[in-house]
Design a protein around this motif. Structure first.
Motif: not given
Lengths: 111, 114
Positions: B41-43, B37
């Protein structure tokens, strides 16, 4: 594409309702999920909805699903400061339930 | 109660070191996942495993490998750590094929590579 899109930020006043929106692209998604992440912690499942449902309510949380528009929303009633966190939308499909996550919405609750 | 644990909450390593991140689940789940994470960019899925000794690449497997010798344990290996692998690493597990497929997450390991 396999993108799950969410707005990055939402700011509300304590006691108001919060609505976090999400769009997804795969019409074959079986389940759609909302996760919450508090600072420095892992993700915690809040709720999920099966793709043949339109709505699911769980205490202060209401999930609405519009399959035609591939739109998912999470409404939090009577938002509290403890609801401040990042909220992730995710879609699941396939026999091994690989999930595709959005980038997350940072919810800030102001007193 | 469902539990996923990760070996370290914080880890600091030097460039070029071999790094092992361990994840253990006590729910007898078939599926296990490693994500990283990063802000904005998130997961992103690195690798996942749907059975002992089975693994599949996720979206960003380069620079990583995994090991699943026992059902409850899934290890992420950075063969030669680099500064661009500084990140929060999250492990998750889920039940297959029944159930709603939700993934249960560990608390995360914040890795810094100097």
């Amino acid at each position: 594409g396999e993108d799950v899109e969410q707005s990055l930020f939402l700011s509300v006043r304590e006691g108001d309702s919060s609505v976090i929106n999400c769009t997804y692209t795969d019409s074959s998604s079986t389940y759609l999920y909302w996760y919450k992440q508090e600072p420095g912690a892992g993700l915690q499942l809040l709720t999920y909805i099966f793709s043949n449902m339109d709505m699911k309510q769980d205490q202060r949380l209401t999930v609405l699903l519009n399959k035609k528009d591939k739109h998912l929303s999470l409404r939090i009633a009577d938002t509290q400061t403890g609801d401040s966190a990042i909220y992730f939308c995710a879609e699941g499909r396939g026999s091994n339930y690989k999930l595709t996550f959005g980038k997350g919405t940072l919810l800030t609750v102001n007193p | 109660d469902v539990k996923v644990t990760q070996s370290s909450r914080y880890l600091v390593k030097r460039t070029g070191e071999k790094v092992f991140l361990e994840c253990v689940q006590d729910m007898d789940h078939e599926n296990m996942f490693w994500y990283r994470q990063d802000p904005g960019l998130g997961l992103r899925l690195i690798y996942f495993s749907y059975d002992v000794k089975m693994k599949e690449k996720g979206d960003i497997p380069e620079g990583y490998s995994v090991s699943r010798e026992k059902k409850e344990r899934f290890s992420l290996i950075l063969e030669s750590a680099s500064t661009n692998q500084t990140s929060m690493y999250l492990c998750a597990s889920s039940l297959m094929p029944s159930g709603s497929g939700e993934q249960f997450f560990g608390p995360g390991t914040r890795l810094t590579v100097l």
